[in-house]
Enzyme design. Sequence first.
Site, short mmCIF file in Angstrom:
data_model
loop_
_atom_site.label_atom_id
_atom_site.label_comp_id
_atom_site.label_asym_id
_atom_site.label_seq_id
_atom_site.Cartn_x
_atom_site.Cartn_y
_atom_site.Cartn_z
N LYS A 80 43.43 39.72 36.90
CA LYS A 80 43.21 41.05 36.35
C LYS A 80 42.12 41.78 37.14
O LYS A 80 41.17 41.17 37.64
CB LYS A 80 42.83 40.93 34.88
CG LYS A 80 42.79 42.24 34.10
CD LYS A 80 42.53 41.95 32.62
CE LYS A 80 42.41 43.21 31.78
NZ LYS A 80 42.16 42.91 30.35
N SER A 155 45.04 45.24 27.21
CA SER A 155 44.81 45.86 28.50
C SER A 155 45.29 45.02 29.68
O SER A 155 45.38 45.49 30.80
CB SER A 155 43.32 46.16 28.67
OG SER A 155 42.53 44.98 28.61
N SER A 179 43.92 41.53 24.18
CA SER A 179 44.40 42.04 25.46
C SER A 179 45.11 41.03 26.34
O SER A 179 45.66 41.39 27.36
CB SER A 179 43.23 42.65 26.25
OG SER A 179 42.85 43.88 25.69
#
Length: 455
Positions: A80, A155, A179
Amino acid sequence: MQDLTRASAGRIARAVRRGETSATEVAEAHLRAVEQVDPDLSAFVAVDPDRVLVQAATVDARRAAGHGLGPLAGVPVSVKDNLDVAGEVTACSSAAHDGVPAAYDAPAVARLRAADAVLLGRTNMDELAMGASTQTSVTRPSRNPHDRRRSPGGSSGGAAVSVAAGMATLAVGTDTGGSVREPASQCGVVGMAPSPGLVPLDGVVPFAPRLDRVGPLGRSVGDVRRLLHVLAGSPTPAELPVRRDEPLRVGIVDELSGRVNQDGVLRCFDGVLDALVDLGVDVVRELVPEGPRGLASYMSLTSAACVPVLEPWVATGRAGEEVERRVAIGRELLTTAAGQDELDRAEHVRRRLRLQVARALQTCDVLLCPTMPTTAPLLAGELTPEELADPMAAPYTDCWTVVANLVGVPALSVPAGFSVVDGMPVGAMLMGAAGADATLLALGARLEHALALPR
């Protein structure tokens, strides 16, 4: 190995160690997948094929020299965009970053390298983790591989898409209120928020430090277990103790498992309950009355917690609208009497929620509910006027997942089937006491086998 992009992490690592394939062949297959698939899905914000192939060649050279290889030998892993990778800019899918490459790997990333993984690229996310759909990314939103009109979640949306679409075998995301688990549910993969402190948070751009976790995503529970052992610095499964194997007692959280969920979600969840009964698991009902109020508490507490972290990004004048909005809300909460009252109420809900979950886990090994009350909602711009008028068309998808972060316990989302309403994936979420990560993984693996869903 005919399809390297759909092989498990364990299978790839064994094949590379035995010389049945090379890390370079594995990397090339995944780079081709990124080239072919990602223009439509936008899972990645940065992929450097030359760097990927250098890493793979290093793994192959180590094997040729007779060195033993690690548990992720040659396995492509996406990271990420809020974790530091040496030599790369940690942009958090924001235009407000400083443009300076990270000097060091985050410990989680360093452990990937030590396990001989191949870092494939940086994945898309909601800007500075502010969102649950990737629609606040400064680049473009990621799209759900099961239906490109729909959200992949967030996210860590790009992370889930990279795994679900066969571009990466494993992914590393972060989870402050769901997330990792929420996009795992929406994309039909496995995702976990480990026990607080199990995986180091150093080298990760924070959101709400008390609630943040680094978590693994994969296409199977076994792959997620393998990645978690690496991220946690645990070389063997024995280092993650299981409370007990049999009989397990699973508590269904009434407040999060009833008609507040969509019909298609409940149909899949009923299938999970049937599978548990067939496995001989003792299934009971448990009450967590504050559960439905968790999201409001979470929004207030995290809006205040993010202020000192995000103010420098807002000060650049390049931060997006959602980041500016959340920081403004947080400032008001921190500086006004009304705001302080709201924070006190939110903290009161959090404390009561913690007590209620702890009480339920005194009699149960695991608590269970749907990961989300809905399947993946349509992205903005894809909604019809009728759907815009439907309050369930674009809901708060993380309203159940926030409970684990507020309480401080691990949680695992496993695929539970596909909704008969829209054909989209549904997830089931398992929560356990802090330190019970292996218990969740063991039950998740049994469920996965019992449900026998396509991957």
